[in-house]
Design an enzyme around this catalytic site. Structure first.
Site, PDB file in Angstrom:
ATOM      1  N   ASP A  43     -42.119  52.408 131.818  1.00 59.41           N
ATOM      2  CA  ASP A  43     -41.138  51.404 131.402  1.00 59.41           C
ATOM      3  C   ASP A  43     -41.772  50.059 131.750  1.00 59.41           C
ATOM      4  O   ASP A  43     -41.615  49.555 132.866  1.00 59.41           O
ATOM      5  CB  ASP A  43     -39.822  51.615 132.156  1.00 59.41           C
TER       6      ASP A  43
ATOM      7  N   CYS B 122     -43.159  51.574 136.355  1.00 56.96           N
ATOM      8  CA  CYS B 122     -42.334  50.496 135.817  1.00 56.96           C
ATOM      9  C   CYS B 122     -42.861  49.153 136.312  1.00 56.96           C
ATOM     10  O   CYS B 122     -43.140  48.992 137.512  1.00 56.96           O
ATOM     11  CB  CYS B 122     -40.871  50.669 136.244  1.00 56.96           C
TER      12      CYS B 122
ATOM     13  N   TRP C 161     -43.369  45.984 130.565  1.00 52.95           N
ATOM     14  CA  TRP C 161     -43.117  44.808 129.729  1.00 52.95           C
ATOM     15  C   TRP C 161     -44.250  43.818 129.867  1.00 52.95           C
ATOM     16  O   TRP C 161     -45.046  43.893 130.760  1.00 52.95           O
ATOM     17  CB  TRP C 161     -41.793  44.137 130.133  1.00 52.95           C
TER      18      TRP C 161
ATOM     19  N   SER D 177     -34.295  46.667 132.950  1.00 56.61           N
ATOM     20  CA  SER D 177     -34.092  48.056 133.367  1.00 56.61           C
ATOM     21  C   SER D 177     -32.890  48.081 134.301  1.00 56.61           C
ATOM     22  O   SER D 177     -32.856  47.348 135.291  1.00 56.61           O
ATOM     23  CB  SER D 177     -35.331  48.582 134.090  1.00 56.61           C
TER      24      SER D 177
END
Length: 698
Positions: A696, A653, A698, A480
């Site tokens: 966002d 995030c 992962w 990001s």
């Protein structure tokens, strides 16, 4: 003399008249004044033309726009089916190459089963130019198979994004337009993530909803276990159904006991003298008659302009702030986008690989996909990376040396070992019967390719086999972006935590890209000898509201702070331009304020100037009990609910498996308790559908 002079005068006049396009007019009928004016006009015209030509030479000509013609589906089918009775298209949507590998493996096995049927593996992004083209072509597909990975927070892969958007939007308006298609879907995902195999499941449902006929149930591969076994089991369901559709009575039956053995793909290798001219990847912007193309397949070289350590000396961990200089690259980005970085393996890993392969790092070689007479080699070979190059370059830039090998790789190793016991063991690990042993030896221990090669030292691999069938291509790592172009238009900032520590096997594991960033030499430190990497920007929907007065809530512990640093830079720029800002809240988390409170001074500065309304920090290692961002959310539950009730956007995030799940659960709890909303999960789901709850992860 007069006649001669008069003749010359007449000839000159005729010449001038001819240049002016005047014919059939006697020179004797034109006065000297007319002649003079005509001559002046001619000179003026010539000067004008000369000026235009000179000016055109100064301007940069616009490159011709290349227009790719869209071939009608009927023409494509007619060309494809020459010599075949029917066609099966195997589509793939891939991010790391696994779905593509499965698609090509399926095609190769199908060729051995159905010699009169054309099987083609097709990249979904290359299949159609736009929505109209997708509709035109898909309507003509009679039998289609889809290999679809789910990426990130339940999102399609980059190369399947346009297809996914087309299929899932406007399906009701299209009706049962796919009634000629029979299809099958195999999804690739990881059960540890919340939206496990979402893309495959959604496409499976949409295809049926829009008229297509399902051939077998949607397969769901789980990469947390052994996705190859999931694929094999699904494939065994597929063959009998395909036999019914594709085989004729006069076809030779395939015995059920017959086991298909995939051919080992191998590049043709040419070893060169050390003086041979080496080929480097250009990594320059690619122009195709329109905007500059920069993507995963066309990255651009960017130097490291600046780098610094974000943790204090008291920390036993590391986090790097790195800045790529994009001033002369043509790369642009927006706040909230991602940057893809192609890093290099560190030197000792490269050296270990060369030793295991028994080749010198200085070996210069080239890879080829055809024989010496130009005949294409069999199998599904990827286009080779730029060669001739040294083995050092090939292993550093292009080979993934630390990923645990898949079963197909173990089967290849078994074919190149000189010891029977090693061959038997490798074949067992690669088999369905060896599922538990594979899980224990490879998956649970995260044993790398190099560790396996060291354990089975009798394996001797030709370079052509190693790069074609054993070592996967080194893929980009995504980050990001932690800056805003309003603040840093010529630089892309990255915030990267170092991945470093012992693996379950006792080996010291070092993340490829985080280690590279940690050791990168910046232009500030090394000048022209600074580090560089091929990079590209991937667009994201993780964006601030268009109206800066709308409240925002940001939740991002650790490096999850990255995009919010860009958000705050953008808000500060808007503030400086006179824009009125709405309330903003940041929930940040780290271990200890004296060790890993990254960007602390910046964040406090944003609070002081009013760019950030409230900053709440959870320190997980300072108190007797661990405190995380979800606990801070609970403390501020009434404030959070008030912001959401006033139209706030909520952003998360960071880690998808742990933090994002816990934050999601806490959000539902807050909606229930503070908002007295009985259907809290439906409320949160609606926030997502409205684009007010973005993640966002992962």
């Amino acid at each position: 003399m007069e006649q001669m002079g008069g003749g010359m005068e007449s000839s000159s006049l005729d010449f001038v008249l001819a240049l002016l396009g005047v014919k059939g007019m006697a020179s004797t009928n034109i006065s000297p004044l007319t002649l003079l004016l005509s001559a002046l006009l001619l000179v003026a015209g010539a000067l004008f033309l000369w000026w235009k030509a000179a000016d055109a030479g100064k301007r940069v000509a616009e490159p011709p726009r290349v227009v790719t013609p869209i071939v009608e589906a009927e023409e494509e089918e007619a060309d494809d089916l020459a010599g075949y009775t029917s066609k099966v298209t195997v589509f793939f949507g891939t991010q790391t190459g696994t779905a593509e590998g499965f698609a090509k493996a399926l095609v190769e096995e199908a060729k051995s089963r159905y010699d009169r049927v054309l099987f083609k593996a097709v990249d979904l992004d290359n299949y159609a130019a736009d929505d109209d083209h997708y509709r035109l072509r898909l309507k003509k597909e009679k039998l289609a198979i889809f290999m679809l990975a789910t990426y990130g927070d339940g999102e399609p892969t980059d190369n399947a994004a346009r297809f996914y958007k087309f299929l899932t939007e406007g399906g009701d308006e299209r009706g049962l337009w796919l009634n000629e298609m029979t299809y099958a879907v195999f999804g690739l995902g990881n059960r540890q993530y919340e939206y496990f195999n979402k893309v495959g499941k959604v496409v499976d449902e949409e295809l049926e909803k829009q008229g297509a006929k399902r051939l077998v149930p949607c397969g769901v591969g789980d990469d947390d276990q052994c996705i190859e076994d999931d694929f094999s089991a699904w494939r065994e369901q597929l063959w009998p159904e395909l036999d019914t559709l594709l085989r004729n009575e006069d076809d030779v039956a395939i015995p059920s006991t017959t086991t298909y053995t995939a051919a080992v793909s191998e590049y043709r290798v040419v070893i060169h003298e050390k003086l041979a001219k080496l080929v480097e990847g250009s990594f320059l912007p690619v122009e195709n008659g329109g905007p500059v193309v920069m993507d995963m397949n066309h990255p651009c070289r960017a130097i490291v302009a600046a780098r610094k350590e974000l943790h204090t000396p008291l920390s036993d961990r590391s986090c790097t702030h790195l800045e790529f200089d994009i001033a002369a690259t043509g790369i642009s980005y927006e706040t909230g986008d991602h940057v893809g970085v192609y890093a290099e393996n560190c030197h000792d890993v490269v050296e270990e690989a060369a030793n295991l392969l028994d080749y010198s790092l200085d070996t210069v070689f080239s890879l080829h996909t055809d024989t010496e007479d130009g005949t294409p080699l069999p199998g599904s070979l990827l286009p080779p990376f730029p060669t001739p190059c040294t083995l050092r370059t090939a292993l550093a830039r292009y080979a993934d040396l630390q990923t645990p090998p898949r079963k197909a790789v173990l089967a290849v190793l078994a074919a190149y070992t000189s010891e029977t016991s090693h061959a038997d063991r490798l074949r067992h690990l690669a088999s369905l019967q060896g599922k538990d042993d594979y899980s224990q030896y490879i998956s649970s221990c995260q044993r790398t390719l190099l560790e396996v090669l060291a354990d089975f030292s009798s394996v001797k691999l030709p370079l052509g086999v190693f790069f074609a069938s054993v070592a996967p291509r080194l893929m980009p790592r995504y980050y990001s972006i932690s800056s805003s172009p309003k603040f840093a238009p010529t630089r892309i900032h990255v915030t990267c935590a170092l991945v470093h520590g012992p693996s379950p096997t006792g080996r010291l594991f070092r993340g490829v890209c985080s280690t590279w960033m940690k050791n990168a030499r910046s232009a500030e430190e090394a000048g022209d000898d600074c580090s560089w990497a091929p990079i590209f920007v991937r667009q994201s929907n993780f964006k601030l509201p268009a109206d800066p007065k709308i409240p925002i809530v940001m939740i991002g512990p650790g490096t999850g702070l990255a995009p919010f640093r860009g958000f705050l830079q953008e808000r500060a720029a808007l503030q400086d331009s006179g824009e009125q800002l709405g309330p903003s809240v940041l929930f940040f988390g780290c271990r200890n304020r004296n060790q890993d409170f990254i960007y602390e001074r910046e964040l406090n500065g944003y609070v002081s100037r009013g760019t950030l309304t409230n900053l709440y920090v959870a320190f997980s290692r300072e108190g007797a009990t661990k405190e995380y961002v979800q606990h801070k959310m609970q403390d501020k539950a009434s404030d959070l609910w008030r912001l959401l009730s006033n139209g706030a956007y909520l952003y998360v995030c960071g880690d998808a498996k742990g933090m994002a799940r816990d934050v999601h659960k806490m959000l539902i709890t807050i909606v229930q308790t503070e908002g007295n909303v009985k259907e809290a999960e439906a409320f949160v789901k609606q926030l997502q559908n409205d684009g007010r709850y973005l993640r966002d992860v992962w």
